[in-house]
Design a protein around this motif. Sequence first.
Motif, short mmCIF file in Angstrom:
data_model
loop_
_atom_site.label_atom_id
_atom_site.label_comp_id
_atom_site.label_asym_id
_atom_site.label_seq_id
_atom_site.Cartn_x
_atom_site.Cartn_y
_atom_site.Cartn_z
N PRO A 1 -7.09 67.51 -19.96
CA PRO A 1 -5.89 67.33 -19.13
C PRO A 1 -5.32 65.91 -19.15
O PRO A 1 -4.09 65.75 -19.12
N TYR A 2 -6.18 64.89 -19.24
CA TYR A 2 -5.67 63.53 -19.25
C TYR A 2 -4.95 63.24 -20.56
O TYR A 2 -3.88 62.62 -20.57
N ARG B 1 -3.52 65.49 -22.38
CA ARG B 1 -2.30 66.29 -22.31
C ARG B 1 -1.24 65.53 -21.52
O ARG B 1 -0.06 65.50 -21.90
N ALA B 2 -1.67 64.90 -20.42
CA ALA B 2 -0.74 64.13 -19.59
C ALA B 2 -0.16 62.97 -20.41
O ALA B 2 1.05 62.71 -20.35
N VAL C 1 4.86 64.99 -15.02
CA VAL C 1 3.62 64.92 -15.80
C VAL C 1 2.42 65.00 -14.85
O VAL C 1 1.44 65.70 -15.12
N GLU D 1 -3.57 71.51 -13.94
CA GLU D 1 -4.61 71.77 -14.95
C GLU D 1 -5.99 71.31 -14.50
O GLU D 1 -7.00 71.91 -14.86
N TYR E 1 -0.63 67.79 -14.56
CA TYR E 1 -2.02 67.32 -14.59
C TYR E 1 -2.81 67.89 -13.42
O TYR E 1 -3.93 68.37 -13.58
#
Lengths: 218, 222
Positions: free
Chosen positions: A89-90, A92-93, B68, B75, B72
């Motif tokens: 997730p990080y 992806r961010a 964003v 997720e 996050y």
Amino acid sequence: MAEDSVKLLGYWVSPYSLKVKWALKLKGIQYQYVEEDLKNKSPMLLQYNPVYKKIPVLVHDDKPLAESLIILEYIDEVWKQNPLLPIDPYERAKARFWAKFADDKCVPALVAAFSKKGEEQERAVKEARENLKILESGLEGKRFFGGETIGFVDIAAGWIGCWAQMTGEIIGIKLIDAETMPLLDSWFQDFLEIPLIKECMPPQDELLEHCKELHTKF
Amino acid sequence: MEEVKLLGVWPSPYSYRVIWALELKGVKYEYVKEDLANKSDLLLRYNPVHQKVPVLVHNEKPIAESTVILEYIEETWPHNPLLPTDPHERAFARFWIKFLDDKSPTLVGLYLTVGEEQEKATKEVRELLKIIEEQGLGEKKYFGGDKIGLADLVFGFIPVWLGVLEESAGVKVTKPDDFPRLQVWIENFRENPVIKANLPDPHQLLAHSKQKREVLLASKIA
């Protein structure tokens, strides 16, 4: 997946429809391409994207989607092969952050550098260069934003290399240079050399002609 | 040990979106009040690119840009989902989130203009609300469907901030019978217990908004 279940409405010089073409090609998705005449938008486009009336529009099983980055995320969620976004997730961010930065900060400055004159153009060129330099930091020294292979940000922003170079040629001012942005410069070159990327690009001479003509209107 | 910090400013709808998402998921976090006139070293370190709030810091990893951050959060803490599971519906929610953010200059234009320009801005905002009601919300209870979701948190601008902008600008965009479905959504949104418990003080918001408008208009004329 049958070709007629996926349709892409696009425009041959648009980098936004190009991004979607790249994503579909990377994942090996068969689709029907529909070239739109933006001076004479089809009833289909107006029906599929009533809010913005713009391309690209991806139609999958008769359900339309608009906005290129949102289309990329959709493609990534539906077709899992050759993922665009990383798993973490990080990470992806970070990818979403840089794709947004490229669209929100690099592109408008580029457009202004292309369309403005005099002092306004000078300011736009300065801003474009600064933002491109910041974009370079997002690479974190990697070959591609996706690592050793291309991913979400590469597909979302890789086109900028070609358009920035073309703009530079037309306005007579370099926007990307290997001295001040060596990593970004190599990234653009490496990205644009990838066969599937190259195959989807509009013919370079026609693109340049089109941009030159557009420039005369400003 | 999870450590979650949110750097924000109290009048900002962007900070609130993130607060609401964290609260709806029951994520424990430390709220760090920023002063945008005097940005902290922490903010400059965590968001060197934009130097703006909100910034979410999760176990020392900073994430900037509210949309964003929302993705996050969704997720990282998937319970109490704020996005639908169907990819097309997710894309639809994201489309409307982007729509509101892209149109924010129009919304703020209402507040930053006077006279004829303001009349034009008012008309544009009405048209926007019509599109939002007819095409964004449609017949659904929430923008995301049956339950409150990320798109609703972003559209939370309308119930919480639009009225304040109108009042500080001395303009009324909608009449009571306008946009009935949007009105119902506004009531549902406001009645959500988590949202209700996490709203900026309306009087303070109005006072702040009026003052800010005076300063902005004066700098425009200067």
